[in-house]
Structures are given as structure tokens and as C-alpha cells.
Write a protein that holds these residues in place. Sequence first.
Motif, PDB file in Angstrom:
ATOM      1  N   ILE A 217      30.853  24.395   4.616  1.00  0.00           N
ATOM      2  CA  ILE A 217      29.791  24.748   5.565  1.00  0.00           C
ATOM      3  C   ILE A 217      28.455  24.150   5.128  1.00  0.00           C
ATOM      4  CG2 ILE A 217      28.475  26.682   6.522  1.00  0.00           C
ATOM      5  CD1 ILE A 217      31.124  28.323   6.325  1.00  0.00           C
ATOM      6  N   GLU A 218      28.153  24.229   3.842  1.00  0.00           N
ATOM      7  CA  GLU A 218      26.900  23.665   3.327  1.00  0.00           C
ATOM      8  C   GLU A 218      26.896  22.148   3.446  1.00  0.00           C
ATOM      9  OE1 GLU A 218      24.001  24.970   2.275  1.00  0.00           O
ATOM     10  OE2 GLU A 218      24.852  26.821   3.108  1.00  0.00           O
ATOM     11  N   LEU A 219      28.047  21.538   3.176  1.00  0.00           N
ATOM     12  CA  LEU A 219      28.156  20.090   3.293  1.00  0.00           C
ATOM     13  C   LEU A 219      27.867  19.647   4.721  1.00  0.00           C
ATOM     14  CD1 LEU A 219      28.911  17.335   2.082  1.00  0.00           C
ATOM     15  CD2 LEU A 219      31.315  17.866   2.541  1.00  0.00           C
ATOM     16  N   ALA A 220      28.414  20.378   5.710  1.00  0.00           N
ATOM     17  CA  ALA A 220      28.156  20.051   7.109  1.00  0.00           C
ATOM     18  C   ALA A 220      26.686  20.234   7.460  1.00  0.00           C
ATOM     19  CB  ALA A 220      29.038  20.926   8.005  1.00  0.00           C
ATOM     20  N   LYS A 221      26.093  21.323   6.971  1.00  0.00           N
ATOM     21  CA  LYS A 221      24.672  21.579   7.248  1.00  0.00           C
ATOM     22  C   LYS A 221      23.792  20.479   6.651  1.00  0.00           C
ATOM     23  CE  LYS A 221      24.805  26.626   7.701  1.00  0.00           C
ATOM     24  NZ  LYS A 221      24.399  27.924   7.092  1.00  0.00           N
ATOM     25  N   ASN A 222      24.094  20.085   5.447  1.00  0.00           N
ATOM     26  CA  ASN A 222      23.314  19.034   4.792  1.00  0.00           C
ATOM     27  C   ASN A 222      23.472  17.683   5.476  1.00  0.00           C
ATOM     28  OD1 ASN A 222      22.430  20.876   2.882  1.00  0.00           O
ATOM     29  ND2 ASN A 222      24.079  20.383   1.420  1.00  0.00           N
ATOM     30  N   ALA A 283      43.043  28.700  26.240  1.00  0.00           N
ATOM     31  CA  ALA A 283      41.963  29.633  25.906  1.00  0.00           C
ATOM     32  C   ALA A 283      42.382  30.579  24.782  1.00  0.00           C
ATOM     33  CB  ALA A 283      41.552  30.421  27.142  1.00  0.00           C
ATOM     34  N   ALA A 284      43.598  31.135  24.879  1.00  0.00           N
ATOM     35  CA  ALA A 284      44.069  32.077  23.861  1.00  0.00           C
ATOM     36  C   ALA A 284      44.207  31.385  22.510  1.00  0.00           C
ATOM     37  CB  ALA A 284      45.407  32.676  24.290  1.00  0.00           C
ATOM     38  N   GLY A 285      44.771  30.183  22.504  1.00  0.00           N
ATOM     39  CA  GLY A 285      44.917  29.448  21.252  1.00  0.00           C
ATOM     40  C   GLY A 285      43.571  29.128  20.620  1.00  0.00           C
ATOM     41  N   SER A 286      42.608  28.713  21.451  1.00  0.00           N
ATOM     42  CA  SER A 286      41.272  28.392  20.938  1.00  0.00           C
ATOM     43  C   SER A 286      40.614  29.630  20.341  1.00  0.00           C
ATOM     44  CB  SER A 286      40.400  27.825  22.063  1.00  0.00           C
ATOM     45  OG  SER A 286      40.980  26.670  22.620  1.00  0.00           O
ATOM     46  N   PHE A 287      40.705  30.756  21.058  1.00  0.00           N
ATOM     47  CA  PHE A 287      40.109  32.012  20.579  1.00  0.00           C
ATOM     48  C   PHE A 287      40.731  32.434  19.252  1.00  0.00           C
ATOM     49  CE2 PHE A 287      40.474  36.641  20.251  1.00  0.00           C
ATOM     50  CZ  PHE A 287      39.129  36.997  20.206  1.00  0.00           C
ATOM     51  N   LEU A 288      42.048  32.335  19.148  1.00  0.00           N
ATOM     52  CA  LEU A 288      42.735  32.758  17.930  1.00  0.00           C
ATOM     53  C   LEU A 288      42.411  31.851  16.743  1.00  0.00           C
ATOM     54  CD1 LEU A 288      46.220  33.775  19.386  1.00  0.00           C
ATOM     55  CD2 LEU A 288      44.493  35.299  18.381  1.00  0.00           C
ATOM     56  N   VAL A 289      42.222  30.558  17.005  1.00  0.00           N
ATOM     57  CA  VAL A 289      41.820  29.649  15.926  1.00  0.00           C
ATOM     58  C   VAL A 289      40.446  30.063  15.388  1.00  0.00           C
ATOM     59  CG1 VAL A 289      41.100  27.281  15.394  1.00  0.00           C
ATOM     60  CG2 VAL A 289      43.220  27.689  16.642  1.00  0.00           C
ATOM     61  N   TYR A 290      39.511  30.344  16.310  1.00  0.00           N
ATOM     62  CA  TYR A 290      38.187  30.788  15.880  1.00  0.00           C
ATOM     63  C   TYR A 290      38.276  32.080  15.065  1.00  0.00           C
ATOM     64  CZ  TYR A 290      36.213  27.473  19.284  1.00  0.00           C
ATOM     65  OH  TYR A 290      35.860  26.349  19.992  1.00  0.00           O
ATOM     66  N   ARG A 291      39.135  32.996  15.516  1.00  0.00           N
ATOM     67  CA  ARG A 291      39.279  34.297  14.848  1.00  0.00           C
ATOM     68  C   ARG A 291      39.883  34.142  13.459  1.00  0.00           C
ATOM     69  NH1 ARG A 291      43.925  36.650  14.011  1.00  0.00           N
ATOM     70  NH2 ARG A 291      44.100  38.888  13.546  1.00  0.00           N
ATOM     71  N   THR A 292      40.942  33.329  13.358  1.00  0.00           N
ATOM     72  CA  THR A 292      41.670  33.208  12.100  1.00  0.00           C
ATOM     73  C   THR A 292      40.940  32.321  11.096  1.00  0.00           C
ATOM     74  OG1 THR A 292      43.795  33.581  13.185  1.00  0.00           O
ATOM     75  CG2 THR A 292      43.843  32.461  11.054  1.00  0.00           C
ATOM     76  N   VAL A 293      40.527  31.149  11.535  1.00  0.00           N
ATOM     77  CA  VAL A 293      39.879  30.194  10.631  1.00  0.00           C
ATOM     78  C   VAL A 293      38.415  30.559  10.403  1.00  0.00           C
ATOM     79  CG1 VAL A 293      39.361  27.752  10.225  1.00  0.00           C
ATOM     80  CG2 VAL A 293      41.461  28.404  11.420  1.00  0.00           C
ATOM     81  N   GLY A 294      37.784  31.071  11.449  1.00  0.00           N
ATOM     82  CA  GLY A 294      36.348  31.317  11.391  1.00  0.00           C
ATOM     83  C   GLY A 294      35.631  30.218  12.151  1.00  0.00           C
ATOM     84  N   GLU A 296      32.548  29.123  12.176  1.00  0.00           N
ATOM     85  CA  GLU A 296      31.665  28.246  11.403  1.00  0.00           C
ATOM     86  C   GLU A 296      32.458  27.307  10.510  1.00  0.00           C
ATOM     87  OE1 GLU A 296      27.348  28.591   9.149  1.00  0.00           O
ATOM     88  OE2 GLU A 296      28.691  30.322   9.176  1.00  0.00           O
ATOM     89  N   LEU A 297      33.496  27.837   9.846  1.00  0.00           N
ATOM     90  CA  LEU A 297      34.312  26.993   8.973  1.00  0.00           C
ATOM     91  C   LEU A 297      35.045  25.930   9.771  1.00  0.00           C
ATOM     92  CD1 LEU A 297      35.640  26.168   6.324  1.00  0.00           C
ATOM     93  CD2 LEU A 297      37.310  28.026   6.646  1.00  0.00           C
ATOM     94  N   PHE A 298      35.670  26.352  10.866  1.00  0.00           N
ATOM     95  CA  PHE A 298      36.426  25.382  11.667  1.00  0.00           C
ATOM     96  C   PHE A 298      35.511  24.298  12.224  1.00  0.00           C
ATOM     97  CE2 PHE A 298      38.261  23.683  15.540  1.00  0.00           C
ATOM     98  CZ  PHE A 298      39.526  23.333  15.095  1.00  0.00           C
ATOM     99  N   SER A 299      34.358  24.682  12.748  1.00  0.00           N
ATOM    100  CA  SER A 299      33.419  23.711  13.304  1.00  0.00           C
ATOM    101  C   SER A 299      32.934  22.749  12.231  1.00  0.00           C
ATOM    102  CB  SER A 299      32.234  24.434  13.948  1.00  0.00           C
ATOM    103  OG  SER A 299      32.661  25.273  14.992  1.00  0.00           O
ATOM    104  N   SER A 300      32.668  23.273  11.037  1.00  0.00           N
ATOM    105  CA  SER A 300      32.192  22.423   9.943  1.00  0.00           C
ATOM    106  C   SER A 300      33.273  21.449   9.491  1.00  0.00           C
ATOM    107  CB  SER A 300      31.750  23.302   8.771  1.00  0.00           C
ATOM    108  OG  SER A 300      30.677  24.149   9.155  1.00  0.00           O
TER     109      SER A 300
END
Length: 527
Positions: A217-222, A283-294, A296-300
Motif C-alpha cells: 500500500i505504501e509503495l503504491a502511495k509513493n 457484481a458478487a465476485g467483485s464485492f467478495l474480492v474487495y471483502r476478502t482481499v481488502g 486498498e490492498l487489491f487496488s494497490s
Amino acid sequence: MSNQSHMFVRNATGLVRELTAFDAFNLVFAAILIPVGISQALNFGAAAFPGANVALAFILGATLLLIGFGAVYIYFTMAMPRSGGDYVWVSRTLSPFLGFVVNVTLTFVFVNWVSFNFTTMMTLFGPAAGYVMDWSPNVIQWFNVPVNQFIVATILTILFTLLMIPGTKFVAKFMRILFIVVWAGMALWFIGLLVTPNDVFVKNFIEITKTNPTQIIELAKNSGFSVPTGLNWGMTILAMLWAFQNLTGFQWSGYFAGELKNVRRTVVISVLGGLIVGAILYAAGSFLVYRTVGFELFSSLSYIGINMPDKMPSNVTYILPSLTKFFALPTIIKDLIALTFMLSIIWWTPAGFMLGTRNLFAWAFDNLAPSWVADVHPTFHTPVNATIIMGIFIEILNFLNIYGGLSNYLINIIAVMALAFVVVGLAAVIFPYKRKDLYDNAPEVVRSKIGGIPVMTIAGLITMLSWSFVLIAAFSTSQFGLSVTPIAMIEAFSVPVLASIWYFVATSIRKRQGIDISKVFSEIPPE
């Protein structure tokens, strides 16, 4: 019609209505290809549209905008149930020229997906499976060698060309088996997401990769990436580009309508079923990925993996199926899930092949290609010549994709696809008025009205507006987050230009042969 034999290649197509409602649904459901689509939408969407909620983008795109698009294809298929889909509809409603150019453009886009997905299997899903199954680095690297990619793509192209020749019943049986296998594996993926809480995923991630998510997450922010604390509506709306691109395919029943049993019932089940089930699962798969992975982590992970892969820690990967490695599941189940993502390419490919061959068949039947292209084998009831031509064409695309960087040239082709669908929407708007003869003879549901205005016209307007949004959005941000350049658009729009040249050359040749090709488009093709 007494002179019909002079207008069309034959008085009957030779195609047989063999596809059941489930077969048609399976074809369009395969066309939206959720395993590949959700990987692209989540990974690229997170990188291209920071803060976008892709799950919500799929819900908004499907419920508010794509319903009208689906209605257009349902109504047209009921009114003109012939192979070729929007080629037949637009050519008989607006003009033969527009019908041909629109359909050639869409055929090129969709058939390209066959080749692109062969490469996706090799460059993304193969290494992802290797990551989950702990293959050696040398084995994983094998998938990234161009000559290996070309060999595999060539073998698959030959096998699928041969698979398509025995006929639609044979292809339908093949796809039923793959449907069961692929969706058994995808069901395990959904279960894995459900039974893996975020804290367990993070714990497994740290133990296996020896990397703390905060570092990612920090690496992505930087590197300039930041995830907003709340929902970013602007980015979420732009991310609907992925809903349109990845759900497109649910309407494909119209392209092989000449082979559907109980076509009026089948097209409703397949098109609406494909859209509704596909949107829910996306939609369900996307929501569950966000829930499980997080989120912020997944986006980073996606941002770093796509925009600056050289900065990604060597033992970490961003590709969606590779994250299965951190699920709270037995190892063998995780291995099966990873292989399922690869196998999904095999399940979908016949749908792309069939669309291409049936559209090519329709052009030949209308004298816009040599008549022998439309020949149907008397035993297999399939256009064998068109199938072989399509196999050769896909092999050329394989070479251009792997060695010529074709996918980079066509990065903005969603804009071309959007413009083509705007024209299809326009055809639906004016069909009840311009082709009153066909409209009045269409089934009652096609002739339904709201406030005196044909529902088909309303659906056409919705289609025009929704795909106009996609067209405008594509010029402001491409599907991979890269800025649109004039040269990229010229390259993407080269297909309609070439189709225009083809049309005028073909009509000139037919005119010299004494064939008045304009008469062909006054009627719909025979059964």
C-alpha cells in the motif's frame, strides 16, 4: 417472391434450428466469459479508475443501461430471426452499407477476443496457475516465451476449427460439458472468497510472500496512487466501461438466430438470462474480492502490477486467480480453481468462432462475399468453408497479436464497438416506421407500445444514449488507463474503413455480373 433465386445465393440457407434455450444461453454466457472479464475489470479497473467500485459499476451498467440494449437485440431477433444478427437488421432498416460496415467491425472485435484470450491464457492465467501450484520459475517463464505462445495458439486454433465443422449439435454438447467443469471450479472460487475472512487472507499473504500488505500500500502511495476513503462516484461511473465491455456478448443469440429452436422464447431466455446472471456474478465476485482481499490492498496490487511491475516484490503477484493461493481452502481445491481460470478460455472459444462464421455466412448469402463461402455441408449442416476461413483469419490474428503487438494497436477499440452499437440503436429507433411491413408482421411483443411510442424505439434510444456514453468515456480514458492518441484511434478505426472499401468493391463486381444487389436488401434472407 418470384425472382428470389436471383437475389439470394439459394432459396434456403441449409442451416438447421438445433440449438435449445440452454445451448443459446451457454453460448452467450460463455461469451461474457466471467473468469477473464472479472480479472480484467478488477485488475485494470483498479489501476485505471482509482477509487472506483467495480461491483457497483456492473450493477449500474447492467440494470440502468444494458437492459435497453438487450431489448433491441431481442426484438430484432424476433422480427428477423436469421443468422447474421445486426448485419441483417441494420442493412434492411438503415442501409446495406451501414449494415455491412457495422457488422464487419463488430465481427472483427469479437473474433479478436479469440486470439487475445489465447494470449491471456498464456501470459496471465498460466503463470497465475503456476504461482498457486508452486511450479518452478522456469516452467512459469515458459508461458511468457512468444514462440511457445504462438505454438499453443496455433494448436488451439486448428483444434477449434476442426471442432466447429461437425455442426452445432456437436459443439453444443462440447460446451455443455465445459460449462459443468468450468462452473464447478468457479463455484469453488466463490466459496473460497466466502469462507476466507480478510484477516485470514492477510495472515496467509504475509506467511507465504513474507511481505506485509502495508508495504504494498505504501509503495503504491509513493508511486502516486491513493485510494479515497469514500466511494468515488466519478471513477465508478467511468468504470462502467468495463461493465459494457465485459457483459457485451450476452446479446449474441441474434448472430446465430437461424439455428435456434423456438427462437422467440429462446432469445428471451438466453439474452436476459445471460445479462442478469452475468451481472449478478460479476457484481458478487467483485464485492467478495474487495471483502476478502481488502479494497486498498487489491487496488494497490493492481496499480503496481499494471503500471510499474518492476517495483512489485518478486514473490508477490497481482493477477486475480493467483490470489487464490491465500484462500482458506485445501491445496488441491486451490489448484483446481487456478486451472479453471485457464480452462474457461477453452469453454468460451466456440462462441467466438460461431459468431464469426455465421456473420461471414450471412455476407456471402447476400452476395457480399463469394457464394461458395455460404455453402452448408449437407450432413453437418454447418458452413464448412466459412469455418475454415475463420480459422485461417484467427491464425493471422495470433501472429499479429503475439509478434506484432496487435492488442496495443487496438487499445481503444471499445470506442469503435460503441459507435457500431449506436448505429444498431438508431436502426431500432426507426425500424417501426421505416420498415412498417416487417414491423407489422412481427410478433405482438415486438409491436408493443408505451404512450403510443413503440417500445422498440424507446429501447433503441436507450441503446444510443448508453453507448454514446461509452464512446465519450473512451475518448477521455482508455480501457487500460492510457491517454487516447490520434494514432491509436486511427488504427482502431481502420477496420470500418477497410469494410467500406470491401463493400464498394463487392457491389461493383456484382453490378458488372448483372446482379442488382440492392434488391437483396429489400427482403430478409430465406430460412
